[in-house]
Design an enzyme around this catalytic site. Structure first.
Site, PDB file in Angstrom:
ATOM      1  N   CYS A   1      79.885  23.985   6.576  1.00 18.51           N
ATOM      2  CA  CYS A   1      79.258  24.949   7.491  1.00 18.51           C
ATOM      3  C   CYS A   1      80.276  25.491   8.491  1.00 18.51           C
ATOM      4  O   CYS A   1      81.127  26.284   8.114  1.00 18.51           O
ATOM      5  CB  CYS A   1      78.029  24.330   8.161  1.00 18.51           C
ATOM      6  SG  CYS A   1      76.934  25.585   8.860  1.00 18.51           S
TER       7      CYS A   1
ATOM      8  N   HIS B   1      74.743  22.406   3.813  1.00 18.19           N
ATOM      9  CA  HIS B   1      74.874  21.068   4.427  1.00 18.19           C
ATOM     10  C   HIS B   1      74.532  19.942   3.461  1.00 18.19           C
ATOM     11  O   HIS B   1      73.427  19.406   3.516  1.00 18.19           O
ATOM     12  CB  HIS B   1      73.936  20.967   5.634  1.00 18.19           C
ATOM     13  CG  HIS B   1      74.445  21.623   6.853  1.00 18.19           C
ATOM     14  ND1 HIS B   1      75.370  21.040   7.679  1.00 18.19           N
ATOM     15  CD2 HIS B   1      74.158  22.827   7.392  1.00 18.19           C
ATOM     16  CE1 HIS B   1      75.642  21.854   8.681  1.00 18.19           C
ATOM     17  NE2 HIS B   1      74.922  22.947   8.541  1.00 18.19           N
TER      18      HIS B   1
ATOM     19  N   GLU C   1      75.307  16.911   3.607  1.00 22.52           N
ATOM     20  CA  GLU C   1      75.055  15.632   4.289  1.00 22.52           C
ATOM     21  C   GLU C   1      73.650  15.523   4.865  1.00 22.52           C
ATOM     22  O   GLU C   1      73.205  14.432   5.216  1.00 22.52           O
ATOM     23  CB  GLU C   1      76.098  15.402   5.390  1.00 22.52           C
ATOM     24  CG  GLU C   1      75.914  16.214   6.658  1.00 22.52           C
ATOM     25  CD  GLU C   1      76.106  17.720   6.488  1.00 22.52           C
ATOM     26  OE1 GLU C   1      76.701  18.142   5.478  1.00 22.52           O
ATOM     27  OE2 GLU C   1      75.631  18.474   7.362  1.00 22.52           O
TER      28      GLU C   1
END
Ligand SMILES: *[C@@H]1O[C@H](CO)[C@@H](O)[C@H](O)[C@H]1NC(C)=O
Ligand SMILES: *[C@@H]1O[C@H](CO)[C@@H](O)[C@H](O)[C@H]1NC(C)=O
Ligand SMILES: *[C@@H]1O[C@H](CO)[C@@H](O)[C@H](O)[C@H]1NC(C)=O
Length: 298
Positions: free
Chosen positions: A134, A224, A226
């Site tokens: 990001c 994203h 994660e």
């Protein structure tokens, strides 16, 4: 050589079928105790939990740990000498998502120092991978082009498919700035340096969602990975499906496998112990926070 172009592409495409193991024969000696730096950044304004000047969202640490790496937090206000020493002690660097200025924050200063160290090391045959997520993706685009070419897009809380792999909405998107395919195509530095692996659109503008450098082990995702396994805020764009979690672990496993090709190490076990994130404890911010847990640093 086991690294053709489009490595990450191969990893992500493997979501469709069984992953093809890389031929081990020609692989160099791997470092199976990789340590990856995660760059901290200036605290968010009005963060009621904050202490010190910087933070790392714990999801990035878990993401790398789950894939078999240990993590060293990198503070934002250190000297160039300290960063250089750290660079030759770690096996890769992750630039996380966030919300700081990409040209004059302490985060961007440190990112720039590590980026140039990484380019120089790789040029000299010293393998050192970088990963940008990001804001990290955006920071890499700014460092490579020496310009901020980002454009506002309507992508602040949406789940999107990765165009080349799947129709499923597997990627969590929480960014308002994007690198459009148009600006990428018009910028020679970016075009020469990166290859587009996937794009997405907010309905108006097509932007790059995944890219990798052509001649360096540098990888960047605008989405994203994660968040899917490790963040639990109930918000549109958050996706916890099996495919999304699998995509997350594929990217983490890929990056950690890249870090295993780096032979950097700390000069002593004591120095390594003192640097690892185990010396800090994350703060629980609550299920309804954008980050469930965060580490804070001086
Ligand atoms: C970084 O900030 C901490 C806490 O404010 C301070 O103790 C330390 O001296 C600073 N380091 C540098 C290199 O500025
Ligand atoms: C291209 O980059 C400029 C900044 O240099 C930005 O103002 C503009 O919105 C971008 N355009 C597109 C279509 O991405
Ligand atoms: C993906 O999400 C969009 C809304 O963001 C929705 O319109 C679309 O139906 C979803 N696609 C799938 C395959 O679930």
């Amino acid at each position: 050589m086991c690294r053709p172009p489009l490595v990450l592409f191969a990893v992500l495409s493997a979501l469709r079928c069984a992953p093809a193991p890389c031929a081990a024969a020609s692989a160099p000696q791997l470092n199976t105790r990789p340590i990856i730096g995660v760059l901290s950044q200036e605290n968010l304004p009005r963060d009621q939990f904050a202490h010190g000047i910087s933070y790392i969202a714990a999801c990035y640490v878990k993401y790398l740990e789950a894939a078999g790496a240990r993590v060293v937090p990198i503070r934002i206000n250190r000297t160039e000498e300290e960063y250089s020493k750290l660079f030759f002690s770690i096996n890769g660097l992750l630039l996380p998502g966030g919300n700081v200025n990409l040209e004059n924050s302490l985060f961007s200063r440190a990112a720039k120092i590590f980026y140039h160290l990484a380019v120089k090391a790789n040029d000299a045959g010293d393998y050192f991978p970088l990963w940008g997520t990001c804001q990290g993706f955006q920071q890499l685009s700014v460092l490579t082009s020496n310009k901020n070419l980002l454009t506002l897009t309507d992508t602040r809380a949406v789940a999107l498919p990765l165009k080349f792999t799947t129709e499923e909405n597997v990627t969590s998107n929480f960014h308002k700035w994007s690198l459009s395919v148009q600006n990428y195509t018009r910028n020679d530095k970016l075009k020469r340096f990166y290859k587009i692996l996937s794009t997405n659109s907010d309905g108006e503008k097509e932007f790059i969602s995944t890219m990798e450098a052509k001649y360096y082990p540098f990888y960047a995702v605008q989405w994203h990975p994660e968040k899917s396994p490790f963040e639990w805020i109930e918000k549109s764009g958050m996706v916890h499906s099996t495919s999304a979690v699998r995509a997350s672990f594929y990217t983490a496993s890929f990056f950690v496998s890249e870090a295993m090709k780096s032979q950097h190490r700390f000069s002593s076990p004591e120095e390594e112990d003192a640097a690892l994130i185990y010396n800090s404890s994350p703060v629980y911010r609550g299920r309804e926070d954008i980050f469930v847990q965060t580490y804070y640093f001086d």
